[in-house]
Write a protein that holds these residues in place. Sequence first.
Motif, PDB file in Angstrom:
ATOM      1  N   ILE A  84       7.052   1.574   5.673  1.00 35.49           N
ATOM      2  CA  ILE A  84       6.673   3.037   4.687  1.00 35.49           C
ATOM      3  C   ILE A  84       5.923   2.856   4.029  1.00 35.49           C
ATOM      4  CG2 ILE A  84       7.393   4.245   2.439  1.00 35.49           C
ATOM      5  CD1 ILE A  84      10.852   2.307   3.221  1.00 35.49           C
ATOM      6  N   TRP A  85       4.800   4.045   4.788  1.00 31.19           N
ATOM      7  CA  TRP A  85       2.990   3.877   4.191  1.00 31.19           C
ATOM      8  C   TRP A  85       3.494   5.170   3.050  1.00 31.19           C
ATOM      9  CZ3 TRP A  85      -0.798   2.036   6.448  1.00 31.19           C
ATOM     10  CH2 TRP A  85      -0.694   1.149   7.609  1.00 31.19           C
ATOM     11  N   LEU A  86       2.859   4.813   1.738  1.00 28.13           N
ATOM     12  CA  LEU A  86       2.475   5.238   0.686  1.00 28.13           C
ATOM     13  C   LEU A  86       1.381   5.508   0.556  1.00 28.13           C
ATOM     14  CD1 LEU A  86       5.474   2.948  -1.064  1.00 28.13           C
ATOM     15  CD2 LEU A  86       5.674   5.209  -0.568  1.00 28.13           C
ATOM     16  N   TYR A  87       1.262   7.220  -0.059  1.00 26.75           N
ATOM     17  CA  TYR A  87      -0.321   7.622  -0.057  1.00 26.75           C
ATOM     18  C   TYR A  87      -0.166   8.637  -1.571  1.00 26.75           C
ATOM     19  CZ  TYR A  87      -0.622   7.001   4.753  1.00 26.75           C
ATOM     20  OH  TYR A  87      -0.592   6.417   6.309  1.00 26.75           O
ATOM     21  N   ALA A  88      -1.770   8.349  -2.168  1.00 27.29           N
ATOM     22  CA  ALA A  88      -2.082   9.474  -2.866  1.00 27.29           C
ATOM     23  C   ALA A  88      -3.413   9.457  -3.424  1.00 27.29           C
ATOM     24  CB  ALA A  88      -1.755   8.114  -4.911  1.00 27.29           C
ATOM     25  N   ASP A  89      -3.707  10.623  -3.712  1.00 27.02           N
ATOM     26  CA  ASP A  89      -5.271  10.448  -3.584  1.00 27.02           C
ATOM     27  C   ASP A  89      -5.838   9.559  -4.819  1.00 27.02           C
ATOM     28  OD1 ASP A  89      -7.572  12.695  -4.039  1.00 27.02           O
ATOM     29  OD2 ASP A  89      -7.919  12.086  -5.749  1.00 27.02           O
ATOM     30  N   ALA A  90      -7.556   9.950  -4.077  1.00 30.95           N
ATOM     31  CA  ALA A  90      -8.289   8.867  -4.340  1.00 30.95           C
ATOM     32  C   ALA A  90      -8.503   8.458  -5.794  1.00 30.95           C
ATOM     33  CB  ALA A  90      -9.398   8.229  -3.669  1.00 30.95           C
ATOM     34  N   GLY A  91      -8.747   9.599  -6.570  1.00 30.17           N
ATOM     35  CA  GLY A  91      -8.697   9.322  -8.046  1.00 30.17           C
ATOM     36  C   GLY A  91      -7.466   8.863  -8.575  1.00 30.17           C
ATOM     37  N   ALA A  92      -5.977   9.025  -8.149  1.00 28.12           N
ATOM     38  CA  ALA A  92      -5.339   8.919  -9.173  1.00 28.12           C
ATOM     39  C   ALA A  92      -4.303   7.718  -8.780  1.00 28.12           C
ATOM     40  CB  ALA A  92      -3.979   9.995  -8.414  1.00 28.12           C
ATOM     41  N   GLY A  93      -5.564   6.788  -8.386  1.00 25.42           N
ATOM     42  CA  GLY A  93      -5.365   5.745  -8.433  1.00 25.42           C
ATOM     43  C   GLY A  93      -3.978   4.487  -7.312  1.00 25.42           C
ATOM     44  N   TYR A  94      -3.415   3.594  -7.696  1.00 28.10           N
ATOM     45  CA  TYR A  94      -2.347   2.869  -7.145  1.00 28.10           C
ATOM     46  C   TYR A  94      -0.989   3.107  -7.802  1.00 28.10           C
ATOM     47  CZ  TYR A  94      -6.094   1.464  -3.904  1.00 28.10           C
ATOM     48  OH  TYR A  94      -7.016   1.781  -2.634  1.00 28.10           O
ATOM     49  N   SER A  95      -1.415   3.962  -8.994  1.00 25.27           N
ATOM     50  CA  SER A  95       0.335   2.991 -10.270  1.00 25.27           C
ATOM     51  C   SER A  95       1.592   3.646  -9.805  1.00 25.27           C
ATOM     52  CB  SER A  95      -0.208   4.263 -10.970  1.00 25.27           C
ATOM     53  OG  SER A  95       0.356   4.559 -12.532  1.00 25.27           O
ATOM     54  N   ALA A  96       1.000   5.017  -9.279  1.00 29.37           N
ATOM     55  CA  ALA A  96       2.274   5.775  -8.379  1.00 29.37           C
ATOM     56  C   ALA A  96       3.014   5.102  -7.513  1.00 29.37           C
ATOM     57  CB  ALA A  96       2.533   7.174  -8.397  1.00 29.37           C
ATOM     58  N   ILE A  97       1.932   4.319  -6.633  1.00 25.71           N
ATOM     59  CA  ILE A  97       2.600   4.145  -5.495  1.00 25.71           C
ATOM     60  C   ILE A  97       2.630   2.801  -5.214  1.00 25.71           C
ATOM     61  CG2 ILE A  97       1.186   5.463  -3.329  1.00 25.71           C
ATOM     62  CD1 ILE A  97      -1.219   3.516  -2.853  1.00 25.71           C
ATOM     63  N   ASP A  98       2.664   2.020  -6.575  1.00 28.03           N
ATOM     64  CA  ASP A  98       3.163   0.867  -6.682  1.00 28.03           C
ATOM     65  C   ASP A  98       4.251   0.407  -7.077  1.00 28.03           C
ATOM     66  OD1 ASP A  98       0.724  -0.461  -5.453  1.00 28.03           O
ATOM     67  OD2 ASP A  98      -0.445  -0.685  -7.984  1.00 28.03           O
ATOM     68  N   SER A  99       4.512   1.596  -8.285  1.00 32.46           N
ATOM     69  CA  SER A  99       5.754   1.734  -8.235  1.00 32.46           C
ATOM     70  C   SER A  99       6.926   2.739  -7.495  1.00 32.46           C
ATOM     71  CB  SER A  99       5.982   3.411  -9.554  1.00 32.46           C
ATOM     72  OG  SER A  99       5.301   2.798 -10.406  1.00 32.46           O
ATOM     73  N   ALA A 100       6.514   3.056  -7.049  1.00 31.13           N
ATOM     74  CA  ALA A 100       6.946   2.943  -5.081  1.00 31.13           C
ATOM     75  C   ALA A 100       7.547   2.657  -4.811  1.00 31.13           C
ATOM     76  CB  ALA A 100       6.976   4.678  -4.538  1.00 31.13           C
ATOM     77  N   ARG A 101       6.498   1.798  -4.149  1.00 29.11           N
ATOM     78  CA  ARG A 101       6.783   0.294  -3.371  1.00 29.11           C
ATOM     79  C   ARG A 101       8.004  -0.244  -4.327  1.00 29.11           C
ATOM     80  NH1 ARG A 101       1.806  -2.764  -2.447  1.00 29.11           N
ATOM     81  NH2 ARG A 101       2.660  -3.959  -4.660  1.00 29.11           N
ATOM     82  N   ASN A 102       7.689  -0.777  -5.492  1.00 24.72           N
ATOM     83  CA  ASN A 102       8.752  -1.235  -5.993  1.00 24.72           C
ATOM     84  C   ASN A 102      10.244  -1.547  -5.550  1.00 24.72           C
ATOM     85  OD1 ASN A 102       6.575  -3.154  -6.836  1.00 24.72           O
ATOM     86  ND2 ASN A 102       6.102  -1.992  -8.391  1.00 24.72           N
ATOM     87  N   ARG A 103      10.546   0.364  -6.209  1.00 25.62           N
ATOM     88  CA  ARG A 103      11.681   1.310  -6.191  1.00 25.62           C
ATOM     89  C   ARG A 103      11.276   0.730  -4.450  1.00 25.62           C
ATOM     90  NH1 ARG A 103      15.407   1.952  -9.170  1.00 25.62           N
ATOM     91  NH2 ARG A 103      17.468   3.367  -8.151  1.00 25.62           N
ATOM     92  N   LEU A 104      11.395   1.223  -3.518  1.00 29.39           N
ATOM     93  CA  LEU A 104      11.422   0.808  -2.417  1.00 29.39           C
ATOM     94  C   LEU A 104      12.285  -0.918  -1.930  1.00 29.39           C
ATOM     95  CD1 LEU A 104       8.782   2.926  -0.860  1.00 29.39           C
ATOM     96  CD2 LEU A 104      11.664   3.238  -0.724  1.00 29.39           C
ATOM     97  N   TYR A 105      11.558  -1.293  -2.275  1.00 31.82           N
ATOM     98  CA  TYR A 105      12.078  -3.433  -2.371  1.00 31.82           C
ATOM     99  C   TYR A 105      13.186  -2.740  -3.017  1.00 31.82           C
ATOM    100  CZ  TYR A 105      12.808  -8.126  -2.623  1.00 31.82           C
ATOM    101  OH  TYR A 105      13.492  -8.754  -3.021  1.00 31.82           O
ATOM    102  N   THR A 106      13.913  -2.605  -4.679  1.00 33.10           N
ATOM    103  CA  THR A 106      15.235  -2.199  -4.915  1.00 33.10           C
ATOM    104  C   THR A 106      16.253  -1.487  -4.402  1.00 33.10           C
ATOM    105  OG1 THR A 106      13.888  -2.609  -7.252  1.00 33.10           O
ATOM    106  CG2 THR A 106      15.876  -1.767  -6.671  1.00 33.10           C
ATOM    107  N   LEU A 107      15.551  -0.629  -3.348  1.00 28.38           N
ATOM    108  CA  LEU A 107      16.331   0.166  -2.814  1.00 28.38           C
ATOM    109  C   LEU A 107      16.787  -0.375  -1.728  1.00 28.38           C
ATOM    110  CD1 LEU A 107      15.195   3.781  -3.060  1.00 28.38           C
ATOM    111  CD2 LEU A 107      16.904   3.110  -3.730  1.00 28.38           C
ATOM    112  N   PHE A 108      16.459  -0.690  -0.643  1.00 34.65           N
ATOM    113  CA  PHE A 108      16.680  -1.646  -0.008  1.00 34.65           C
ATOM    114  C   PHE A 108      16.931  -3.100   0.940  1.00 34.65           C
ATOM    115  CE2 PHE A 108      14.536   2.374   1.343  1.00 34.65           C
ATOM    116  CZ  PHE A 108      15.603   3.319   1.791  1.00 34.65           C
ATOM    117  N   GLU A 109      16.649  -4.474   0.095  1.00 31.93           N
ATOM    118  CA  GLU A 109      16.732  -5.211   0.047  1.00 31.93           C
ATOM    119  C   GLU A 109      17.460  -5.194   0.199  1.00 31.93           C
ATOM    120  OE1 GLU A 109      16.178  -9.473   1.083  1.00 31.93           O
ATOM    121  OE2 GLU A 109      14.839  -7.579   1.197  1.00 31.93           O
TER     122      GLU A 109
END
Length: 152
Positions: A84-109
């Motif tokens: 699962i690849w997560l993307y966002a505009d470079a100017g937006a930084g990693y906040s949303a995609i880091d939160s999404a990655r953490n949520r994906l772990y919670t959903l699928f592990e």
Amino acid sequence: MSRETQFETVMEADATLVALLTGGIYTKETTGVEGLSRETTPAAFDANGYLKPCALIRQRDLVPDNAVRDPMAQKASAAQTVEIWLYADAGAGYSAIDSARNRLYTLFEGYQFAGDGFEVAWTNSLGNLRDPGALRNAAMSRIDFIVYSVQE
């Protein structure tokens, strides 16, 4: 139903994840070789052309693992990794995609798809990357899961 589609269905049903990924959730199966682009996934971009936080699901090939093998019954075990690849505009930084990655772990592990395979297991994460291609240096991250199953 492909593994990509199975993962997409679970992801789209999760309100928390959908709120984080305002640019949408896509599968490689539906975006084709172009992947995320203004042509294939216009909803992933805002009115100014900036990439909104979004996900692209890509399944790898099903690979025999020989943990279970019964030639007489024609059964064999196999494993399939889903990225699962997560993307966002470079100017937006990693906040949303880091939160999404953490949520994906919670959903699928430990998640188990109905009637198909064993529990999903987290196998890898890559964070704080930049897309070197068409998405022009977009912030990027990835989380991988594996699903074991017995093929008949």
